[in-house]
Scaffold this motif. Structure first.
Motif, PDB file in Angstrom:
ATOM      1  N   THR A 193       0.795  -1.137   0.211  1.00  0.00           N
ATOM      2  CA  THR A 193       0.048   0.054  -0.130  1.00  0.00           C
ATOM      3  C   THR A 193       0.991   1.284  -0.159  1.00  0.00           C
ATOM      4  N   ALA A 194       1.802   1.135   0.754  1.00  0.00           N
ATOM      5  CA  ALA A 194       2.815   2.481   0.972  1.00  0.00           C
ATOM      6  C   ALA A 194       3.440   2.511  -0.342  1.00  0.00           C
ATOM      7  N   HIS A 195       4.051   1.657  -1.096  1.00  0.00           N
ATOM      8  CA  HIS A 195       4.529   1.656  -2.173  1.00  0.00           C
ATOM      9  C   HIS A 195       3.580   2.074  -3.292  1.00  0.00           C
ATOM     10  N   SER A 196       2.378   1.733  -3.620  1.00  0.00           N
ATOM     11  CA  SER A 196       1.475   2.105  -4.331  1.00  0.00           C
ATOM     12  C   SER A 196       1.451   3.775  -4.311  1.00  0.00           C
ATOM     13  N   HIS A 197       1.037   4.070  -3.003  1.00  0.00           N
ATOM     14  CA  HIS A 197       0.660   5.654  -2.796  1.00  0.00           C
ATOM     15  C   HIS A 197       2.221   6.431  -3.178  1.00  0.00           C
ATOM     16  N   TYR A 198       3.318   5.758  -2.960  1.00  0.00           N
ATOM     17  CA  TYR A 198       4.448   6.635  -3.328  1.00  0.00           C
ATOM     18  C   TYR A 198       4.580   6.580  -4.603  1.00  0.00           C
ATOM     19  N   TYR A 199       4.378   5.384  -5.652  1.00  0.00           N
ATOM     20  CA  TYR A 199       4.341   5.322  -6.940  1.00  0.00           C
ATOM     21  C   TYR A 199       3.408   6.322  -7.409  1.00  0.00           C
ATOM     22  N   ILE A 200       2.372   6.644  -6.990  1.00  0.00           N
ATOM     23  CA  ILE A 200       0.973   7.388  -7.767  1.00  0.00           C
ATOM     24  C   ILE A 200       1.421   8.809  -7.430  1.00  0.00           C
ATOM     25  N   VAL A 201       1.844   8.981  -6.117  1.00  0.00           N
ATOM     26  CA  VAL A 201       2.206  10.548  -6.029  1.00  0.00           C
ATOM     27  C   VAL A 201       3.365  11.091  -6.573  1.00  0.00           C
ATOM     28  N   ASN A 202       4.426  10.185  -6.697  1.00  0.00           N
ATOM     29  CA  ASN A 202       5.730  10.444  -7.215  1.00  0.00           C
ATOM     30  C   ASN A 202       6.180  10.314  -8.800  1.00  0.00           C
ATOM     31  N   THR A 203       5.515   9.413  -9.238  1.00  0.00           N
ATOM     32  CA  THR A 203       5.948   8.943 -10.468  1.00  0.00           C
ATOM     33  C   THR A 203       4.676   8.811 -11.714  1.00  0.00           C
ATOM     34  N   SER A 204       3.384   8.220 -11.226  1.00  0.00           N
ATOM     35  CA  SER A 204       2.371   8.083 -12.100  1.00  0.00           C
ATOM     36  C   SER A 204       1.761   9.421 -12.597  1.00  0.00           C
ATOM     37  N   THR A 205       1.493  10.335 -11.856  1.00  0.00           N
ATOM     38  CA  THR A 205       0.722  11.660 -11.874  1.00  0.00           C
ATOM     39  C   THR A 205       1.652  12.758 -11.859  1.00  0.00           C
ATOM     40  N   GLN A 206       1.014  14.032 -12.293  1.00  0.00           N
ATOM     41  CA  GLN A 206       1.786  15.107 -12.361  1.00  0.00           C
ATOM     42  C   GLN A 206       1.093  15.856 -11.176  1.00  0.00           C
ATOM     43  N   PRO A 207       1.631  16.857 -10.562  1.00  0.00           N
ATOM     44  CA  PRO A 207       0.822  17.873  -9.743  1.00  0.00           C
ATOM     45  C   PRO A 207      -0.321  18.280 -10.206  1.00  0.00           C
ATOM     46  N   LEU A 208      -1.360  18.298  -9.180  1.00  0.00           N
ATOM     47  CA  LEU A 208      -2.550  18.911  -9.470  1.00  0.00           C
ATOM     48  C   LEU A 208      -2.456  20.704  -9.372  1.00  0.00           C
ATOM     49  N   THR A 209      -3.045  21.242 -10.627  1.00  0.00           N
ATOM     50  CA  THR A 209      -2.956  22.784 -10.213  1.00  0.00           C
ATOM     51  C   THR A 209      -4.462  23.174 -10.044  1.00  0.00           C
ATOM     52  N   ASP A 210      -4.652  24.543  -9.569  1.00  0.00           N
ATOM     53  CA  ASP A 210      -6.037  25.028  -9.412  1.00  0.00           C
ATOM     54  C   ASP A 210      -6.780  24.671 -10.599  1.00  0.00           C
ATOM     55  N   SER A 211      -6.431  24.970 -11.815  1.00  0.00           N
ATOM     56  CA  SER A 211      -7.064  24.900 -13.082  1.00  0.00           C
ATOM     57  C   SER A 211      -7.645  23.253 -13.024  1.00  0.00           C
ATOM     58  N   VAL A 212      -6.645  22.354 -12.992  1.00  0.00           N
ATOM     59  CA  VAL A 212      -7.187  20.824 -13.041  1.00  0.00           C
ATOM     60  C   VAL A 212      -8.034  20.647 -11.958  1.00  0.00           C
ATOM     61  N   ARG A 213      -7.838  20.987 -10.828  1.00  0.00           N
ATOM     62  CA  ARG A 213      -9.207  20.984  -9.770  1.00  0.00           C
ATOM     63  C   ARG A 213     -10.306  21.495 -10.494  1.00  0.00           C
ATOM     64  N   LEU A 214     -10.344  22.647 -10.576  1.00  0.00           N
ATOM     65  CA  LEU A 214     -11.773  23.310 -11.304  1.00  0.00           C
ATOM     66  C   LEU A 214     -12.000  22.340 -12.328  1.00  0.00           C
ATOM     67  N   GLY A 215     -11.442  21.816 -13.373  1.00  0.00           N
ATOM     68  CA  GLY A 215     -11.865  21.022 -14.351  1.00  0.00           C
ATOM     69  C   GLY A 215     -12.616  19.686 -13.832  1.00  0.00           C
ATOM     70  N   LYS A 216     -11.925  19.234 -12.773  1.00  0.00           N
ATOM     71  CA  LYS A 216     -12.285  17.992 -12.293  1.00  0.00           C
ATOM     72  C   LYS A 216     -13.946  18.243 -11.699  1.00  0.00           C
ATOM     73  N   HIS A 217     -13.892  19.490 -11.052  1.00  0.00           N
ATOM     74  CA  HIS A 217     -15.095  19.833 -10.575  1.00  0.00           C
ATOM     75  C   HIS A 217     -16.235  20.141 -11.527  1.00  0.00           C
ATOM     76  N   VAL A 218     -15.847  20.688 -12.664  1.00  0.00           N
ATOM     77  CA  VAL A 218     -17.049  20.961 -13.983  1.00  0.00           C
ATOM     78  C   VAL A 218     -17.258  19.507 -14.359  1.00  0.00           C
ATOM     79  N   TRP A 219     -16.225  18.591 -14.430  1.00  0.00           N
ATOM     80  CA  TRP A 219     -16.555  16.953 -15.120  1.00  0.00           C
ATOM     81  C   TRP A 219     -17.550  16.490 -13.834  1.00  0.00           C
ATOM     82  N   GLU A 220     -17.606  16.764 -12.545  1.00  0.00           N
ATOM     83  CA  GLU A 220     -18.355  16.059 -11.553  1.00  0.00           C
ATOM     84  C   GLU A 220     -19.605  16.794 -11.558  1.00  0.00           C
ATOM     85  N   GLU A 221     -19.574  18.294 -11.678  1.00  0.00           N
ATOM     86  CA  GLU A 221     -20.948  19.086 -11.585  1.00  0.00           C
ATOM     87  C   GLU A 221     -21.728  18.561 -12.741  1.00  0.00           C
ATOM     88  N   HIS A 222     -21.313  18.288 -14.037  1.00  0.00           N
ATOM     89  CA  HIS A 222     -22.224  17.922 -14.968  1.00  0.00           C
ATOM     90  C   HIS A 222     -22.226  16.463 -15.248  1.00  0.00           C
TER      91      HIS A 222
END
Length: 148
Positions: A29-58
């Motif tokens: 579990t710790a390895h999966s979390h480390y991989y997802i946070v540091n390797t698999s994805t890019q950091p979230l920006t405010d714009s990406v957060r808003l985009g996810k909110h729009v995705w969920e809102e609609h």
């Protein structure tokens, strides 16, 4: 000779095995979390957060899939940035995605129709940023077909 398995030995095997597998589970579990946070994805920006909110809102997931999760009524959007040529021409992909979403529904007969959503320019840019961010995730070969 041999006595067989005693109650104490069985108890020790049970507790020792349970502890061992719990530690293995915690480490994975710790390895999966480390991989997802540091390797698999890019950091979230405010714009990406808003985009996810729009995705969920609609409730876009009611028709589309994203990384294989959701409904299979409409195309996969986890790789829509790649399909629209975002890696080669980011500005062209942004314009094309925005134009496609704003042109809905097309009114083409006998075709599935995406409803029109009242999305302002900021929300549209954020939604496209969310699609770009989602496309940057290392999905290890998912979806198996480029069209989603």
């Amino acid at each position: 000779m041999t006595e067989g398995l005693t109650k104490a030995a069985a108890r020790n095997i049970f507790y020792g095995g349970s502890l061992f597998f719990f530690l293995v589970f915690a480490a994975l579990t710790a390895h999966s979390h480390y991989y997802i946070v540091n390797t698999s994805t890019q950091p979230l920006t405010d714009s990406v957060r808003l985009g996810k909110h729009v995705w969920e809102e609609h409730n876009c997931i009611n028709c589309h899939t994203i990384l294989g999760e959701g409904s299979y009524f409409a195309p996969e959007v986890g790789n829509v940035w790649t399909r629209y040529g975002g890696h080669q021409n980011p500005e062209g992909a942004r314009m094309a995605l925005a134009a496609w979403m704003r042109a809905q529904p097309t009114g083409a007969p006998n075709r599935r129709q995406m409803p029109y959503f009242e999305i302002n320019d900021e929300e549209m840019e954020a939604l496209i940023d969310f699609f770009e961010w989602t496309d940057s995730i290392d999905t290890q070969g998912w979806p198996p077909h480029p069209a989603g």
